[in-house]
Design a protein around this motif. Structure first.
Motif, PDB file in Angstrom:
ATOM      1  N   LEU A 120       0.637  -1.312  -0.001  1.00  0.00           N
ATOM      2  CA  LEU A 120       0.080   0.036   0.048  1.00  0.00           C
ATOM      3  C   LEU A 120       0.942   1.180   0.193  1.00  0.00           C
ATOM      4  O   LEU A 120       0.410   2.443  -0.056  1.00  0.00           O
ATOM      5  CB  LEU A 120      -1.002   0.120   1.173  1.00  0.00           C
ATOM      6  N   ASP A 121       1.982   1.020  -0.157  1.00  0.00           N
ATOM      7  CA  ASP A 121       3.083   2.073  -0.001  1.00  0.00           C
ATOM      8  C   ASP A 121       2.764   3.182   1.043  1.00  0.00           C
ATOM      9  O   ASP A 121       2.855   4.425   1.101  1.00  0.00           O
ATOM     10  CB  ASP A 121       3.249   2.900  -1.405  1.00  0.00           C
ATOM     11  N   VAL A 122       2.735   2.743   2.439  1.00  0.00           N
ATOM     12  CA  VAL A 122       2.579   3.441   3.717  1.00  0.00           C
ATOM     13  C   VAL A 122       3.771   2.964   4.602  1.00  0.00           C
ATOM     14  O   VAL A 122       4.092   1.857   4.408  1.00  0.00           O
ATOM     15  CB  VAL A 122       1.258   3.241   4.090  1.00  0.00           C
ATOM     16  N   ASP A 123       3.777   3.841   5.788  1.00  0.00           N
ATOM     17  CA  ASP A 123       4.966   3.458   6.591  1.00  0.00           C
ATOM     18  C   ASP A 123       4.221   2.038   7.463  1.00  0.00           C
ATOM     19  O   ASP A 123       3.136   2.235   7.552  1.00  0.00           O
ATOM     20  CB  ASP A 123       5.514   4.594   7.340  1.00  0.00           C
ATOM     21  N   PRO A 124       4.963   1.535   8.144  1.00  0.00           N
ATOM     22  CA  PRO A 124       4.641   0.418   8.921  1.00  0.00           C
ATOM     23  C   PRO A 124       3.768   0.761  10.208  1.00  0.00           C
ATOM     24  O   PRO A 124       2.715   0.023  10.429  1.00  0.00           O
ATOM     25  CB  PRO A 124       5.891  -0.466   9.153  1.00  0.00           C
ATOM     26  N   SER A 125       4.027   1.745  10.776  1.00  0.00           N
ATOM     27  CA  SER A 125       3.206   2.219  11.869  1.00  0.00           C
ATOM     28  C   SER A 125       1.789   2.752  11.515  1.00  0.00           C
ATOM     29  O   SER A 125       0.660   2.327  12.036  1.00  0.00           O
ATOM     30  CB  SER A 125       3.989   3.395  12.510  1.00  0.00           C
ATOM     31  N   SER A 126       1.508   3.034  10.077  1.00  0.00           N
ATOM     32  CA  SER A 126       0.395   3.553   9.768  1.00  0.00           C
ATOM     33  C   SER A 126      -0.571   2.207   9.452  1.00  0.00           C
ATOM     34  O   SER A 126      -1.797   2.117   9.663  1.00  0.00           O
ATOM     35  CB  SER A 126       0.498   4.430   8.391  1.00  0.00           C
ATOM     36  N   ALA A 127       0.208   1.304   8.817  1.00  0.00           N
ATOM     37  CA  ALA A 127      -0.553   0.083   8.650  1.00  0.00           C
ATOM     38  C   ALA A 127      -0.776  -0.654   9.816  1.00  0.00           C
ATOM     39  O   ALA A 127      -1.881  -1.323   9.955  1.00  0.00           O
ATOM     40  CB  ALA A 127       0.402  -0.900   7.856  1.00  0.00           C
ATOM     41  N   SER A 128      -0.032  -0.663  10.694  1.00  0.00           N
ATOM     42  CA  SER A 128      -0.200  -1.094  11.893  1.00  0.00           C
ATOM     43  C   SER A 128      -1.543  -0.806  12.784  1.00  0.00           C
ATOM     44  O   SER A 128      -2.404  -1.615  13.257  1.00  0.00           O
ATOM     45  CB  SER A 128       1.085  -1.210  12.990  1.00  0.00           C
ATOM     46  N   ARG A 129      -1.548   0.627  12.746  1.00  0.00           N
ATOM     47  CA  ARG A 129      -2.656   1.355  13.204  1.00  0.00           C
ATOM     48  C   ARG A 129      -3.991   0.996  12.598  1.00  0.00           C
ATOM     49  O   ARG A 129      -5.091   0.486  13.192  1.00  0.00           O
ATOM     50  CB  ARG A 129      -2.573   2.800  13.327  1.00  0.00           C
ATOM     51  N   SER A 130      -4.019   0.783  11.337  1.00  0.00           N
ATOM     52  CA  SER A 130      -5.131   0.475  10.452  1.00  0.00           C
ATOM     53  C   SER A 130      -5.511  -0.884  10.715  1.00  0.00           C
ATOM     54  O   SER A 130      -6.850  -1.166  10.936  1.00  0.00           O
ATOM     55  CB  SER A 130      -5.110   0.691   8.955  1.00  0.00           C
ATOM     56  N   VAL A 131      -4.571  -1.639  10.719  1.00  0.00           N
ATOM     57  CA  VAL A 131      -4.800  -3.175  11.142  1.00  0.00           C
ATOM     58  C   VAL A 131      -5.423  -3.679  12.510  1.00  0.00           C
ATOM     59  O   VAL A 131      -6.341  -4.226  12.575  1.00  0.00           O
ATOM     60  CB  VAL A 131      -3.502  -4.057  10.746  1.00  0.00           C
ATOM     61  N   ASP A 132      -4.901  -2.697  13.059  1.00  0.00           N
ATOM     62  CA  ASP A 132      -5.260  -2.829  14.734  1.00  0.00           C
ATOM     63  C   ASP A 132      -6.875  -2.226  14.780  1.00  0.00           C
ATOM     64  O   ASP A 132      -7.758  -3.048  15.504  1.00  0.00           O
ATOM     65  CB  ASP A 132      -4.572  -1.860  15.930  1.00  0.00           C
ATOM     66  N   ARG A 133      -7.295  -1.154  14.114  1.00  0.00           N
ATOM     67  CA  ARG A 133      -8.514  -0.979  13.970  1.00  0.00           C
ATOM     68  C   ARG A 133      -9.632  -1.803  13.483  1.00  0.00           C
ATOM     69  O   ARG A 133     -10.675  -2.049  13.957  1.00  0.00           O
ATOM     70  CB  ARG A 133      -8.760   0.656  13.406  1.00  0.00           C
ATOM     71  N   LEU A 134      -9.106  -2.316  12.374  1.00  0.00           N
ATOM     72  CA  LEU A 134      -9.832  -3.593  11.600  1.00  0.00           C
ATOM     73  C   LEU A 134      -9.975  -4.799  12.383  1.00  0.00           C
ATOM     74  O   LEU A 134     -11.177  -5.346  12.459  1.00  0.00           O
ATOM     75  CB  LEU A 134      -9.147  -3.659  10.246  1.00  0.00           C
ATOM     76  N   MET A 135      -8.877  -4.954  13.184  1.00  0.00           N
ATOM     77  CA  MET A 135      -9.070  -6.139  14.163  1.00  0.00           C
ATOM     78  C   MET A 135     -10.108  -5.845  15.223  1.00  0.00           C
ATOM     79  O   MET A 135     -10.943  -6.573  15.555  1.00  0.00           O
ATOM     80  CB  MET A 135      -7.789  -6.347  14.831  1.00  0.00           C
ATOM     81  N   LYS A 136     -10.131  -4.798  15.882  1.00  0.00           N
ATOM     82  CA  LYS A 136     -10.872  -4.200  16.893  1.00  0.00           C
ATOM     83  C   LYS A 136     -12.364  -4.181  16.433  1.00  0.00           C
ATOM     84  O   LYS A 136     -13.573  -4.546  17.076  1.00  0.00           O
ATOM     85  CB  LYS A 136     -10.652  -2.643  17.411  1.00  0.00           C
ATOM     86  N   ALA A 137     -12.545  -4.066  15.064  1.00  0.00           N
ATOM     87  CA  ALA A 137     -14.074  -4.174  14.350  1.00  0.00           C
ATOM     88  C   ALA A 137     -14.308  -5.263  13.997  1.00  0.00           C
ATOM     89  O   ALA A 137     -15.513  -5.532  13.532  1.00  0.00           O
ATOM     90  CB  ALA A 137     -13.835  -3.111  13.395  1.00  0.00           C
ATOM     91  N   GLY A 138     -13.564  -6.398  14.243  1.00  0.00           N
ATOM     92  CA  GLY A 138     -13.868  -7.768  13.830  1.00  0.00           C
ATOM     93  C   GLY A 138     -13.594  -8.016  12.467  1.00  0.00           C
ATOM     94  O   GLY A 138     -14.230  -9.163  12.034  1.00  0.00           O
ATOM     95  N   LEU A 139     -12.918  -7.261  11.663  1.00  0.00           N
ATOM     96  CA  LEU A 139     -12.882  -7.614  10.373  1.00  0.00           C
ATOM     97  C   LEU A 139     -11.668  -8.210   9.877  1.00  0.00           C
ATOM     98  O   LEU A 139     -11.527  -8.721   8.827  1.00  0.00           O
ATOM     99  CB  LEU A 139     -13.072  -6.055   9.557  1.00  0.00           C
ATOM    100  N   LEU A 140     -10.506  -8.122  10.780  1.00  0.00           N
ATOM    101  CA  LEU A 140      -9.359  -8.811  10.342  1.00  0.00           C
ATOM    102  C   LEU A 140      -8.978  -9.557  11.548  1.00  0.00           C
ATOM    103  O   LEU A 140      -9.326  -9.380  12.628  1.00  0.00           O
ATOM    104  CB  LEU A 140      -8.240  -7.917  10.326  1.00  0.00           C
ATOM    105  N   ASP A 141      -7.873 -10.542  11.444  1.00  0.00           N
ATOM    106  CA  ASP A 141      -7.433 -11.488  12.519  1.00  0.00           C
ATOM    107  C   ASP A 141      -6.192 -11.637  12.321  1.00  0.00           C
ATOM    108  O   ASP A 141      -5.634 -11.491  11.328  1.00  0.00           O
ATOM    109  CB  ASP A 141      -7.892 -12.903  12.494  1.00  0.00           C
ATOM    110  N   ARG A 142      -5.382 -11.798  13.741  1.00  0.00           N
ATOM    111  CA  ARG A 142      -3.717 -12.099  13.425  1.00  0.00           C
ATOM    112  C   ARG A 142      -3.816 -13.386  13.846  1.00  0.00           C
ATOM    113  O   ARG A 142      -4.062 -13.942  14.968  1.00  0.00           O
ATOM    114  CB  ARG A 142      -2.941 -10.962  14.272  1.00  0.00           C
ATOM    115  N   ARG A 143      -2.816 -14.292  13.123  1.00  0.00           N
ATOM    116  CA  ARG A 143      -2.425 -15.562  13.692  1.00  0.00           C
ATOM    117  C   ARG A 143      -0.823 -15.739  13.489  1.00  0.00           C
ATOM    118  O   ARG A 143      -0.175 -14.873  12.718  1.00  0.00           O
ATOM    119  CB  ARG A 143      -2.996 -16.595  12.563  1.00  0.00           C
TER     120      ARG A 143
END
Length: 169
Positions: A71-94
């Motif tokens: 996505l051509d973004v810095d890792p911290s931005s990706a991490s924050r977005s992924v965290d929000r999506l995980m809190k919303a129940g849309l993504l998981d980490r395994r």
């Protein structure tokens, strides 16, 4: 001087300019369809978040580093977005299948449903436009769009889920 008497190089340039204009015109129509499909879910996710969901849904488990890179973004931005999506129940980490010391981001059932909603809306809108064309025009358009997508570097897939957002801005 009419176009038939213009030098070949100028005619070629004018023809190319008309080709670019035609693709630009078609892209406006496609962007309108894409925007309408995103509007169906904008109360749940932002466009950057939808891009992440789409990427993970179409490519399978991914690391945060790959998501950030694609996505051509810095890792911290990706991490924050992924965290929000995980809190919303849309993504998981395994645990990553190839290395349990690493984490892989996967799409959750609700995330897959959201991406499918956008995809279905887009498919229906595109189908409605294609029905206005003859079978021959649709065949020609398919060949042209396939070639365009390959030239643009889009990944090819046999999955039933089609990409709903470009991987690179």
């Amino acid at each position: 001087m009419d176009s038939t008497s213009a030098p070949p190089r100028r005619r070629s340039r004018k023809k190319f300019d008309k080709q670019v204009d035609a693709v630009m015109w078609a892209s406006r129509a496609l962007i309108g369809i894409a925007a309408a499909s995103v509007a169906e879910v904008e109360d749940r996710v932002s466009i950057p978040q939808l891009r992440i969901l789409t990427l993970v849904a179409t490519r399978g488990p991914l690391s945060l580093a790959v998501i950030a890179d694609e996505l051509d973004v810095d890792p911290s931005s990706a991490s924050r977005s992924v965290d929000r999506l995980m809190k919303a129940g849309l993504l998981d980490r395994r645990d990553a299948p190839e290395d349990r010391r690493r984490l892989a981001v996967t799409v959750a059932a609700d995330g897959a449903d959201l991406v499918q909603t956008v995809t279905d809306h887009r498919r229906e809108a595109i189908a409605a436009v294609l029905k206005k064309l003859s079978a021959t025009q649709r065949d020609e358009l398919t060949v042209a769009f396939d070639a365009f997508a390959v030239a643009a570097g889009e990944p090819t897939t046999d999955d039933s889920l089609t990409l709903v957002w470009p991987l690179h801005p």
